[in-house]
Design a protein around this motif. Structure first.
Motif, short mmCIF file in Angstrom:
data_model
loop_
_atom_site.label_atom_id
_atom_site.label_comp_id
_atom_site.label_asym_id
_atom_site.label_seq_id
_atom_site.Cartn_x
_atom_site.Cartn_y
_atom_site.Cartn_z
N PRO A 1 0.83 -1.21 0.00
CA PRO A 1 0.00 0.00 0.00
C PRO A 1 0.86 1.26 0.00
O PRO A 1 1.92 1.30 0.62
N GLU B 1 -2.63 5.39 0.84
CA GLU B 1 -3.56 4.31 1.19
C GLU B 1 -3.45 3.98 2.68
O GLU B 1 -4.46 3.72 3.35
N ARG C 1 -6.93 2.27 -5.75
CA ARG C 1 -5.48 2.50 -5.84
C ARG C 1 -5.15 3.33 -7.09
O ARG C 1 -5.76 3.13 -8.14
N MET D 1 -9.38 8.25 -2.61
CA MET D 1 -9.21 7.45 -1.39
C MET D 1 -9.39 8.31 -0.14
O MET D 1 -10.09 7.92 0.81
#
Lengths: 109, 391
Positions: free
Chosen positions: B4, B8, B42, B48
């Motif tokens: 990640p 993230e 992603r 996000m």
């Protein structure tokens, strides 16, 4: 089970799920379909599930193969679908009436 | 498969924090489902963060059977916390100024020892009154109440110096005092709460009391550092500044005539606010110890969140009436009294010019009087909608 309070976000989620009643839905897709932010959507889904209108389950995938964790899927129950149809229809009728009727003029009420 | 990204990880951290506010039976499932959705975003860091941020700031779903937590109920809760904090600071400052006035009038008749006894006795009575108030109106969310009290104290001290009779009462003095006090008081509350949740109630109580004491000593020292530097007083004497500020006789010491008087204006109200908050924490720790051994976080929340208002009261008529009447009476009295009585006018002007008491200079401004009336109106409205213990 308590009936969910019919707010605009609840109606939007119900309408989005009714529009594709046979499919399972997931969070980001419902956010796209309803225009609701994630902070509004998830509490609505929990309330609908508590009311028995929605059922949820984990997506059956192998996370290693897919390269991502399993999603949570949501689907309308039979009872939820029937209730949601009535509520969405009532709301649409109300909106149609409101849009179709002229505003009352002074002295005509 | 790559790991990640930092964004993230940050978003996952925000979601983990958000999940802590959700009911225990849902927190884990919801967090897993959010993390799964996050993984599909992603390469789109803004998306996000927006996804995680929205969940973090939005009200979580309520406990099953409880009233939903809405933005409206959040605003109302914030208004209650702010009002309560403001009134705590005002009551603390009023009591401390009462001690100061009693010393001013009674001091010339007493010996030096008699003055000290008088101040200690009056401070003890004031502290008992604040402790009694905490027993009656203990804040439910104590960390939030502590932070709100810090903000209210800063606003009170800064606005109160409208007529600058104190030489060291600007933001370089008030800000370090209040920030230090607030940080230590809040950390103490968090630490005491955590210890209580793990069943160590005696230790939690001791931490609450010692942390409260430390917050006032450190807050006073931080607030007087600037003055001490200007006056050439060694910083090593800082631990003595609180007792010197509170007790009479400091002026007899060379170099200590300005600093304690200045520090007292901040230390006095902060001390009494500390008594209020520490009492609330100790009572909560004790009741947690006697009611449930190691209760779950959400069991406490169940008792906290679903405060149902009687359907008749929900119409808010009593709240609106009580609030409007209180605000009207306060504003009317503030306007009429000085006109009707020369003594009242004299008192009001001495309140505002900081010559008799310190910190109420803001009352000279009509906007501040309206704000105070509004705060009292909110308090009256809150009490009008408070459910009876039997309900």
């Amino acid at each position: 089970m308590a009936r969910p309070r019919m707010t605009t976000p609840v109606l939007k989620v119900a309408a989005a799920m009714l529009a594709d009643i046979d499919s399972e839905h997931y969070g980001v897709q419902l956010m796209r379909d309803t225009g609701l932010p994630s902070g509004t959507l998830y509490p609505v889904l929990v309330r609908l599930e508590r009311a028995g209108w929605v059922q949820s389950r984990w997506e059956q995938i192998d996370p290693v193969l897919e390269g991502r964790p399993a999603r949570r899927y949501y689907v309308l129950t039979a009872e939820g679908a029937a209730e949601a149809r009535l509520e969405v229809a009532a709301f649409q009728q109300q909106m149609t009436r409101a849009a179709g009727q002229p505003f009352p003029q002074a002295g005509t009420a | 498969m790559t790991g990640p990204s930092p964004v993230e990880r940050l978003a996952a951290g925000l979601l983990t924090r958000a999940a802590r506010r959700w009911p225990d039976d849902l927190a884990e499932v919801m967090l897993e489902s959010w993390i799964a959705e996050l993984a599909t975003m992603r390469g789109t860091p803004v998306r996000m963060l927006r996804f995680a941020g929205s969940i973090l700031v939005a009200p979580p779903v309520e406990e099953e059977g409880a009233d939903p937590v809405t933005w409206g109920s959040r605003a109302s809760s914030a208004a209650r916390t702010g009002t309560a904090a403001l009134l705590t600071v005002l009551v603390a400052a009023t009591l401390f100024n009462g001690v100061h006035l009693a010393l001013h009038h009674g001091g010339p008749l007493l010996s030096a020892a008699g003055e000290t006894v008088l101040v200690i006795a009056l401070l003890t009575v004031s502290a008992l009154l604040m402790a009694g108030a905490a027993a009656r109106w203990a804040p439910r969310r104590r960390v939030r109440a502590t932070l709100a009290t810090g903000v209210a104290a800063y606003a009170f001290l800064l606005a109160g110096n409208e007529v600058a009779v104190m030489p060291f009462m600007g933001w370089p003095d008030i800000a370090p005092a209040v920030v230090t006090w607030t940080a230590i008081a809040a950390l103490t509350t968090v630490a005491a709460g955590r210890l209580a949740r793990t069943g160590r109630h005696r230790l939690a109580g001791a931490v609450a009391v010692l942390g409260g004491l430390l917050s006032v000593v450190a807050g006073t020292a931080a607030g007087a550092l600037h003055a001490a530097a200007v006056l050439g007083i060694p910083a090593a004497t800082a631990p003595a500044w609180l007792p010197l500020a509170l007790l009479p006789g400091a002026a007899a010491r060379p170099g200590f005539d300005v600093l304690p008087a200045n520090a007292a204006a901040m230390a006095g109200p902060l001390l009494l606010c500390t008594v209020f908050l520490t009492t609330a924490t100790v009572r909560a720790v004790r009741s947690a110890g006697s009611a449930r051994p190691v209760a779950s976080r959400r069991a406490g929340a169940t008792a906290r969140v679903p405060r149902r208002i009687d359907p008749v009261i929900r119409r808010a008529d009593p709240a609106i009436m009580a609030g409007a009447i209180t605000a009207g009476v306060v504003l009317l009295l503030a306007d009429l009294l000085p006109r009707l009585s020369p003594a009242a006018e004299h008192t009001a002007s001495r309140l505002a010019d900081n010559s008799a008491v310190f910190g109420f200079g803001f009352l000279a401004s009509p906007a501040a009087r309206i704000a105070l009336a509004f705060a009292l109106a909110l308090l009256a409205a809150h009490h009008a909608t408070r459910p009876s213990p039997a309900s």
